[in-house]
Design a protein around this motif. Structure first.
Motif, PDB file in Angstrom:
ATOM      1  N   GLY A  40       0.836  -1.308   0.004  1.00  0.00           N
ATOM      2  CA  GLY A  40       0.152   0.081  -0.102  1.00  0.00           C
ATOM      3  C   GLY A  40       0.637   1.248  -0.019  1.00  0.00           C
ATOM      4  N   THR A  41       1.858   1.209  -0.556  1.00  0.00           N
ATOM      5  CA  THR A  41       2.721   2.309  -0.678  1.00  0.00           C
ATOM      6  C   THR A  41       2.227   3.348  -1.777  1.00  0.00           C
ATOM      7  N   PRO A  42       2.589   4.667  -1.932  1.00  0.00           N
ATOM      8  CA  PRO A  42       2.052   5.491  -2.938  1.00  0.00           C
ATOM      9  C   PRO A  42       2.675   4.819  -4.290  1.00  0.00           C
ATOM     10  N   THR A  43       3.688   4.118  -4.383  1.00  0.00           N
ATOM     11  CA  THR A  43       4.354   3.708  -5.520  1.00  0.00           C
ATOM     12  C   THR A  43       3.840   2.191  -5.974  1.00  0.00           C
ATOM     13  N   GLY A  44       3.118   1.573  -4.937  1.00  0.00           N
ATOM     14  CA  GLY A  44       2.613   0.348  -5.039  1.00  0.00           C
ATOM     15  C   GLY A  44       3.327  -0.438  -3.900  1.00  0.00           C
ATOM     16  N   ASN A  45       3.088  -1.987  -3.951  1.00  0.00           N
ATOM     17  CA  ASN A  45       4.035  -2.652  -2.877  1.00  0.00           C
ATOM     18  C   ASN A  45       5.418  -2.498  -3.108  1.00  0.00           C
ATOM     19  N   SER A  46       6.114  -2.408  -1.913  1.00  0.00           N
ATOM     20  CA  SER A  46       7.550  -2.181  -1.945  1.00  0.00           C
ATOM     21  C   SER A  46       8.314  -3.306  -1.453  1.00  0.00           C
ATOM     22  N   VAL A  47       9.320  -3.925  -1.920  1.00  0.00           N
ATOM     23  CA  VAL A  47       9.954  -5.044  -1.477  1.00  0.00           C
ATOM     24  C   VAL A  47      11.351  -4.481  -0.974  1.00  0.00           C
ATOM     25  N   LEU A  48      11.869  -4.934  -0.003  1.00  0.00           N
ATOM     26  CA  LEU A  48      13.229  -4.681   0.600  1.00  0.00           C
ATOM     27  C   LEU A  48      13.755  -6.317   1.088  1.00  0.00           C
ATOM     28  N   VAL A  49      15.087  -6.390   0.969  1.00  0.00           N
ATOM     29  CA  VAL A  49      15.966  -7.511   1.511  1.00  0.00           C
ATOM     30  C   VAL A  49      16.899  -6.971   2.438  1.00  0.00           C
ATOM     31  N   THR A  50      16.833  -7.748   3.645  1.00  0.00           N
ATOM     32  CA  THR A  50      17.855  -7.494   4.489  1.00  0.00           C
ATOM     33  C   THR A  50      18.640  -8.578   5.124  1.00  0.00           C
TER      34      THR A  50
END
Length: 128
Positions: A40-50
């Motif tokens: 639901g971010t303004p640019t769509g779904n955001s994916v991060l890897v940690t």
């Protein structure tokens, strides 16, 4: 001969039980590689890897964009843990300053929580 057989049986049974038993430290549950999805971010779904690691007793790491859109890794400023069940990751952004990502253990490979108490977030353990 029976005593020797009994001794060997008990010896091998004790070795087998030690190999089967879990010896992982519950405080190291969060250590490893995780893929975090923020919905639901303004640019769509955001994916991060940690990849979280433990240094001097504290979790550390950085957040990376696997798509390559943002090549710069984002440093994690601090991580708070609660009894191996909850985790809050803090990191800085240019737009909003320090942001908190709170995640809670669902099972051995999944976390669920909220970013800034507004956006649903999930994390899945990446197995090597």
């Amino acid at each position: 001969m029976k005593k020797v057989s009994l001794f060997l049986f008990v010896f091998f049974l004790s070795i087998a039980s030690k190999g089967i038993s879990q010896t992982t430290n519950p405080s190291d549950f969060f250590v490893g590689k995780w893929e975090i999805t923020i919905s639901g971010t303004p640019t769509g779904n955001s994916v991060l890897v940690t990849e979280l690691s433990r240094k001097d007793g504290k979790l550390t790491g950085e957040l990376k964009d696997p798509s390559g859109t943002n090549p710069q890794a984002v440093a994690i400023t601090k991580i708070e843990e609660e009894e191996g069940k909850k985790l809050t990751i803090y990191f800085n952004t240019e737009q909003a300053g320090e942001i908190a990502l709170a995640l809670e253990k669902v099972d051995d490979d999944h976390l669920k929580g909220m970013l800034m108490s507004m956006l649903e977030s999930t994390a899945v353990r990446i197995k090597k």
